[in-house]
Scaffold this motif. Structure first.
Motif, short mmCIF file in Angstrom:
data_model
loop_
_atom_site.label_atom_id
_atom_site.label_comp_id
_atom_site.label_asym_id
_atom_site.label_seq_id
_atom_site.Cartn_x
_atom_site.Cartn_y
_atom_site.Cartn_z
N LYS A 89 0.88 -1.18 0.11
CA LYS A 89 0.07 -0.10 -0.09
C LYS A 89 0.69 1.27 -0.03
CE LYS A 89 -3.96 2.05 2.10
NZ LYS A 89 -5.04 2.14 3.26
N GLY A 90 0.72 1.89 -0.83
CA GLY A 90 1.37 3.30 -1.10
C GLY A 90 3.01 2.89 -1.31
N LYS A 91 3.72 3.68 -0.13
CA LYS A 91 5.40 3.24 -0.22
C LYS A 91 5.51 2.24 0.89
CE LYS A 91 6.78 7.92 -1.60
NZ LYS A 91 7.42 7.61 -2.51
N ASN A 92 4.51 1.34 1.32
CA ASN A 92 4.85 0.47 2.29
C ASN A 92 4.72 -1.02 1.89
OD1 ASN A 92 4.57 2.20 4.90
ND2 ASN A 92 2.94 3.22 3.65
N GLN A 93 5.48 -1.64 2.30
CA GLN A 93 5.32 -3.11 1.93
C GLN A 93 5.74 -3.97 3.15
OE1 GLN A 93 7.88 -4.07 -1.31
NE2 GLN A 93 9.65 -4.37 -0.06
N TRP A 94 5.06 -5.20 3.27
CA TRP A 94 5.23 -6.05 4.59
C TRP A 94 5.26 -7.37 3.96
CZ3 TRP A 94 1.06 -6.77 8.95
CH2 TRP A 94 2.10 -7.40 10.21
N ASP A 95 6.38 -8.19 3.98
CA ASP A 95 6.35 -9.31 3.44
C ASP A 95 6.23 -10.72 4.68
OD1 ASP A 95 6.48 -8.48 1.24
OD2 ASP A 95 8.56 -8.57 0.80
N ASN A 96 5.66 -11.64 4.58
CA ASN A 96 5.52 -12.76 5.68
C ASN A 96 5.48 -13.96 5.07
OD1 ASN A 96 4.77 -10.71 8.27
ND2 ASN A 96 3.43 -10.27 6.48
N THR A 97 6.58 -14.81 5.41
CA THR A 97 6.48 -16.02 5.16
C THR A 97 6.60 -17.26 6.22
OG1 THR A 97 8.88 -16.20 4.59
CG2 THR A 97 7.42 -15.62 2.86
N LEU A 98 6.16 -18.48 5.87
CA LEU A 98 6.08 -19.47 7.08
C LEU A 98 6.48 -20.75 6.34
CD1 LEU A 98 5.98 -20.69 9.97
CD2 LEU A 98 3.58 -20.55 9.63
N GLN A 99 7.40 -21.10 6.50
CA GLN A 99 7.76 -22.87 6.30
C GLN A 99 7.82 -23.74 7.26
OE1 GLN A 99 11.26 -22.94 3.64
NE2 GLN A 99 10.16 -22.18 1.95
N MET A 100 7.07 -24.75 7.02
CA MET A 100 7.14 -25.92 7.92
C MET A 100 7.37 -27.16 7.29
SD MET A 100 4.16 -24.72 10.84
CE MET A 100 2.81 -24.39 9.39
N ALA A 101 8.38 -28.01 7.66
CA ALA A 101 8.50 -29.15 7.13
C ALA A 101 8.87 -30.16 7.89
CB ALA A 101 9.53 -29.00 5.92
N TYR A 102 8.29 -31.49 7.60
CA TYR A 102 8.48 -32.67 8.59
C TYR A 102 8.67 -33.97 7.86
CZ TYR A 102 9.21 -35.28 12.90
OH TYR A 102 9.61 -36.12 14.01
N GLY A 103 9.48 -34.77 8.02
CA GLY A 103 9.70 -36.16 7.26
C GLY A 103 10.50 -37.10 8.03
N PHE A 104 10.05 -38.38 7.73
CA PHE A 104 10.87 -39.26 8.70
C PHE A 104 11.16 -40.79 7.52
CE2 PHE A 104 6.45 -40.62 9.33
CZ PHE A 104 6.25 -42.03 9.06
N VAL A 105 12.00 -41.48 7.99
CA VAL A 105 12.06 -42.59 7.21
C VAL A 105 12.17 -43.97 8.17
CG1 VAL A 105 13.64 -43.88 5.82
CG2 VAL A 105 13.55 -41.49 5.52
N ASN A 106 11.38 -44.95 7.80
CA ASN A 106 11.40 -46.20 8.55
C ASN A 106 11.75 -47.39 7.78
OD1 ASN A 106 9.67 -48.75 9.77
ND2 ASN A 106 10.23 -47.46 11.46
N THR A 107 12.73 -48.06 8.26
CA THR A 107 13.25 -49.30 7.48
C THR A 107 13.28 -50.20 8.51
OG1 THR A 107 15.51 -48.68 7.75
CG2 THR A 107 14.68 -48.00 5.84
#
Length: 313
Positions: A89-107
């Protein structure tokens, strides 16, 4: 005569009712066929742009009396939720990001092991003081969800991480250069970074650079962050982020590096092939050797590739 007048009155009233009803039906039909057009005076741009990506990869295998050998069963699951909310908006900018990752291996032979674990919240505000240049403030929280281990040659495990052990909280004023929507470079000469180690055994060992027995420490240094996003083709996209930090108070020549890269290739509308490559170097993070002894810092590398379900929203 009265009967004739009565019938005439009824006929006139009925005709008016039918005519009125016919006009109402025509008006409803006309309203149904109308098209809604935007008012030419309504030029207000969209202030918030939100969206995200959910990716789930699943691999399973089983062997029985297989001459070539191998584990009797294997199962791996990797998930990623990538959310964003951008304000303009106008001269203002606001960036927000969220990364959530999860993984597993079963052998069968190795049991269950974590293959991915990440929580990364980034928020950056900027005020444009000249074209493509912004006075900015950045906040970042990075940690993981569960305990992590390094495994030795004899299959014993050594605890190396836990929830908020470590956690990195970064608060940074600076300047952002953004020549286009795809690329952004943030630079700060003075940044405060908190390193948190909540786990008692890890803090007692002085893991991640905290003083033994302490749960946190504060570092002051220089920080820079570069982000890049691009559509390589109609079916392929790439996004990457590189963070570097130099601690003024302790070995400023040893630069901490955090670099993430993700390539997505769309196979169908919901099936996607993805490749993730992450690299970390921190001089305060010690490694665990194959014999279980503690080694020096080194470049950490994680690579995950898979095909699975991907939904953008």
């Amino acid at each position: 005569m009265k009967i004739i007048l009565c019938f005439s009155t009824i006929f006139l009233l009925s005709s008016q009712a039918v005519f009125a009803q016919d006009q109402s039906v025509k008006q409803l039909q006309a309203d149904a066929n109308k098209t809604i057009s935007k008012d030419a005076a309504d030029t207000i741009p969209k202030v918030w742009k939100t969206g995200g990506l959910f990716n789930l990869n699943l691999n399973q295998g089983a062997l029985k009396d297989w001459a070539a050998g191998g584990d009797r069963s294997s199962l791996s699951i990797a998930s990623l939720l990538d959310l964003h909310a951008y304000y303009r908006k106008g001269k203002n900018q606001w960036d927000n990001t969220l990364q959530m990752a999860y993984g597993f291996v079963n052998t069968t032979s190795l049991g269950s092991r974590k293959s991915d674990d990440r929580f990364d919240l980034l928020s950056k505000y900027g005020y444009e003081f000249r074209k493509q240049w912004y006075l900015s403030a950045l906040f970042n929280l990075r940690t993981q969800f569960s305990k992590g281990y390094s495994y030795t040659d004899n299959n014993s495990k050594v605890l190396t991480s836990d929830f908020f052990a470590p956690a990195y909280i970064l608060l940074s004023p600076g300047i952002t250069y953004q020549p286009c929507n795809n690329f952004s470079l943030f630079v700060s000469p003075v940044t405060a970074r908190w390193v948190i180690v909540k786990n008692d055994s890890l803090s007692a060992a002085g893991a991640y650079g905290v003083d033994p027995g302490k749960k946190s420490k504060v570092e002051v240094g220089a920080f820079a962050s570069a982000t890049y996003k691009a559509d390589l083709s109609k079916s392929a996209s790439f996004q990457g982020r590189l963070d570097i930090f130099s601690n003024y108070q302790h070995n400023p020549q040893n630069i901490d590096i955090y670099w993430t890269n993700m390539l997505l290739v769309k196979v169908t509308k919901i099936i996607t092939m993805n490749l993730n490559v992450d690299m970390i170097y921190d001089n305060d993070i010690k490694t665990v050797k194959s014999d279980g002894s503690i080694g020096g810092p080194t470049l950490q590398l994680k690579e995950l590739m898979g095909i699975g379900l991907a939904v953008k929203f």
